[in-house]
Design a protein around this motif. Structure first.
Motif, PDB file in Angstrom:
ATOM      1  N   VAL A  54       0.864  -1.182   0.000  1.00 31.17           N
ATOM      2  CA  VAL A  54       0.000   0.000   0.000  1.00 31.17           C
ATOM      3  C   VAL A  54       0.901   1.233   0.000  1.00 31.17           C
ATOM      4  O   VAL A  54       1.779   1.371   0.841  1.00 31.17           O
ATOM      5  CB  VAL A  54      -0.925  -0.001   1.230  1.00 31.17           C
ATOM      6  N   LYS A  55       0.680   2.129  -0.941  1.00 28.58           N
ATOM      7  CA  LYS A  55       1.502   3.342  -1.065  1.00 28.58           C
ATOM      8  C   LYS A  55       1.246   4.274   0.115  1.00 28.58           C
ATOM      9  O   LYS A  55       0.101   4.543   0.472  1.00 28.58           O
ATOM     10  CB  LYS A  55       1.169   4.103  -2.358  1.00 28.58           C
ATOM     11  N   GLY A  56       2.325   4.739   0.735  1.00 32.47           N
ATOM     12  CA  GLY A  56       2.224   5.715   1.807  1.00 32.47           C
ATOM     13  C   GLY A  56       1.818   5.150   3.160  1.00 32.47           C
ATOM     14  O   GLY A  56       1.704   5.900   4.118  1.00 32.47           O
ATOM     15  N   ALA A  57       1.602   3.864   3.276  1.00 28.01           N
ATOM     16  CA  ALA A  57       1.206   3.264   4.554  1.00 28.01           C
ATOM     17  C   ALA A  57       2.453   2.878   5.341  1.00 28.01           C
ATOM     18  O   ALA A  57       3.403   2.331   4.783  1.00 28.01           O
ATOM     19  CB  ALA A  57       0.331   2.051   4.322  1.00 28.01           C
ATOM     20  N   LYS A  58       2.434   3.182   6.633  1.00 30.64           N
ATOM     21  CA  LYS A  58       3.556   2.848   7.502  1.00 30.64           C
ATOM     22  C   LYS A  58       3.029   2.382   8.850  1.00 30.64           C
ATOM     23  O   LYS A  58       1.994   2.832   9.313  1.00 30.64           O
ATOM     24  CB  LYS A  58       4.460   4.060   7.725  1.00 30.64           C
ATOM     25  N   VAL A  59       3.778   1.492   9.456  1.00 29.04           N
ATOM     26  CA  VAL A  59       3.483   1.023  10.802  1.00 29.04           C
ATOM     27  C   VAL A  59       4.710   1.312  11.647  1.00 29.04           C
ATOM     28  O   VAL A  59       5.820   0.932  11.287  1.00 29.04           O
ATOM     29  CB  VAL A  59       3.161  -0.487  10.814  1.00 29.04           C
ATOM     30  N   THR A  60       4.516   2.026  12.753  1.00 28.66           N
ATOM     31  CA  THR A  60       5.630   2.312  13.646  1.00 28.66           C
ATOM     32  C   THR A  60       5.493   1.454  14.893  1.00 28.66           C
ATOM     33  O   THR A  60       4.393   1.207  15.384  1.00 28.66           O
ATOM     34  CB  THR A  60       5.672   3.800  14.060  1.00 28.66           C
ATOM     35  N   ALA A  61       6.629   0.983  15.389  1.00 21.87           N
ATOM     36  CA  ALA A  61       6.649   0.103  16.551  1.00 21.87           C
ATOM     37  C   ALA A  61       7.834   0.469  17.434  1.00 21.87           C
ATOM     38  O   ALA A  61       8.760   1.159  17.018  1.00 21.87           O
ATOM     39  CB  ALA A  61       6.747  -1.346  16.106  1.00 21.87           C
ATOM     40  N   LYS A  62       7.780  -0.025  18.664  1.00 25.21           N
ATOM     41  CA  LYS A  62       8.829   0.219  19.638  1.00 25.21           C
ATOM     42  C   LYS A  62       9.384  -1.133  20.083  1.00 25.21           C
ATOM     43  O   LYS A  62       8.623  -2.044  20.404  1.00 25.21           O
ATOM     44  CB  LYS A  62       8.258   0.971  20.832  1.00 25.21           C
ATOM     45  N   ILE A  63      10.712  -1.269  20.071  1.00 26.24           N
ATOM     46  CA  ILE A  63      11.351  -2.508  20.504  1.00 26.24           C
ATOM     47  C   ILE A  63      11.342  -2.550  22.027  1.00 26.24           C
ATOM     48  O   ILE A  63      11.861  -1.643  22.688  1.00 26.24           O
ATOM     49  CB  ILE A  63      12.789  -2.607  19.967  1.00 26.24           C
ATOM     50  N   LEU A  64      10.728  -3.602  22.582  1.00 26.52           N
ATOM     51  CA  LEU A  64      10.650  -3.734  24.034  1.00 26.52           C
ATOM     52  C   LEU A  64      11.781  -4.595  24.585  1.00 26.52           C
ATOM     53  O   LEU A  64      12.397  -4.236  25.589  1.00 26.52           O
ATOM     54  CB  LEU A  64       9.293  -4.325  24.437  1.00 26.52           C
ATOM     55  N   SER A  65      12.056  -5.739  23.948  1.00 28.59           N
ATOM     56  CA  SER A  65      13.135  -6.596  24.430  1.00 28.59           C
ATOM     57  C   SER A  65      13.520  -7.610  23.367  1.00 28.59           C
ATOM     58  O   SER A  65      12.759  -7.868  22.439  1.00 28.59           O
ATOM     59  CB  SER A  65      12.716  -7.331  25.718  1.00 28.59           C
ATOM     60  N   HIS A  66      14.708  -8.159  23.530  1.00 27.52           N
ATOM     61  CA  HIS A  66      15.190  -9.249  22.691  1.00 27.52           C
ATOM     62  C   HIS A  66      15.149 -10.515  23.541  1.00 27.52           C
ATOM     63  O   HIS A  66      15.760 -10.567  24.608  1.00 27.52           O
ATOM     64  CB  HIS A  66      16.608  -8.984  22.193  1.00 27.52           C
ATOM     65  N   VAL A  67      14.423 -11.520  23.072  1.00 27.62           N
ATOM     66  CA  VAL A  67      14.225 -12.747  23.851  1.00 27.62           C
ATOM     67  C   VAL A  67      14.507 -13.964  22.976  1.00 27.62           C
ATOM     68  O   VAL A  67      14.746 -13.839  21.775  1.00 27.62           O
ATOM     69  CB  VAL A  67      12.779 -12.824  24.404  1.00 27.62           C
ATOM     70  N   LYS A  68      14.469 -15.146  23.601  1.00 29.20           N
ATOM     71  CA  LYS A  68      14.596 -16.405  22.875  1.00 29.20           C
ATOM     72  C   LYS A  68      13.302 -17.185  23.020  1.00 29.20           C
ATOM     73  O   LYS A  68      12.649 -17.140  24.060  1.00 29.20           O
ATOM     74  CB  LYS A  68      15.758 -17.236  23.412  1.00 29.20           C
ATOM     75  N   ASP A  69      12.950 -17.923  21.974  1.00 28.71           N
ATOM     76  CA  ASP A  69      11.744 -18.735  21.950  1.00 28.71           C
ATOM     77  C   ASP A  69      11.965 -19.998  22.784  1.00 28.71           C
ATOM     78  O   ASP A  69      13.068 -20.265  23.259  1.00 28.71           O
ATOM     79  CB  ASP A  69      11.414 -19.101  20.499  1.00 28.71           C
ATOM     80  N   ASP A  70      10.922 -20.792  22.960  1.00 26.89           N
ATOM     81  CA  ASP A  70      11.035 -22.056  23.674  1.00 26.89           C
ATOM     82  C   ASP A  70      11.964 -23.001  22.921  1.00 26.89           C
ATOM     83  O   ASP A  70      12.104 -22.927  21.700  1.00 26.89           O
ATOM     84  CB  ASP A  70       9.666 -22.714  23.816  1.00 26.89           C
ATOM     85  N   LYS A  71      12.573 -23.913  23.670  1.00 30.49           N
ATOM     86  CA  LYS A  71      13.510 -24.848  23.063  1.00 30.49           C
ATOM     87  C   LYS A  71      12.781 -25.879  22.214  1.00 30.49           C
ATOM     88  O   LYS A  71      11.747 -26.405  22.604  1.00 30.49           O
ATOM     89  CB  LYS A  71      14.323 -25.560  24.137  1.00 30.49           C
TER      90      LYS A  71
END
Length: 102
Positions: A54-71
């Motif tokens: 979509v032209k001109g559409a943007k989503v802004t986000a904030k990085i909260l943390s860097h984590v690891k998924d379940d094993k």
């Protein structure tokens, strides 16, 4: 209002003030990130579908943390050969908060 966004090769349906675990992203905790690969935007029934984005559409986000998924356990075996391998894997993820959809 929601949007479908391509984040690091995966597609997510996002709304405002939603938490998402996306594949590992560059950036420090607390940093703001913009995604411009918006594939679809729904604004109260008015749907805009991109070709491919979509032209001109943007989503802004904030990085909260860097984590690891379940094993995830990876186990390989060949019967009657005495061959066994056991490995584990944890995928790196980034927890982000969707702030705005424009």
């Amino acid at each position: 209002m929601y949007a479908i966004v391509d984040i690091a090769g995966k597609q997510f349906k996002v709304t405002q003030d939603q938490f998402i675990y996306a594949p590992a992203l560059e950036g420090e905790e607390g940093a703001s990130v913009e995604f411009d690969n918006v594939l679809l935007v729904d604004n109260d029934g008015a749907v805009k579908v991109g070709t491919p984005t979509v032209k001109g559409a943007k989503v802004t986000a904030k990085i909260l943390s860097h984590v690891k998924d379940d094993k995830v356990i990876v186990f390989k075996k060949k019967r009657r050969k005495g061959y066994k391998k056991k490995n584990g894997h944890r995928q790196a993820l980034t927890k982000i908060l969707i702030e705005t959809i424009k």
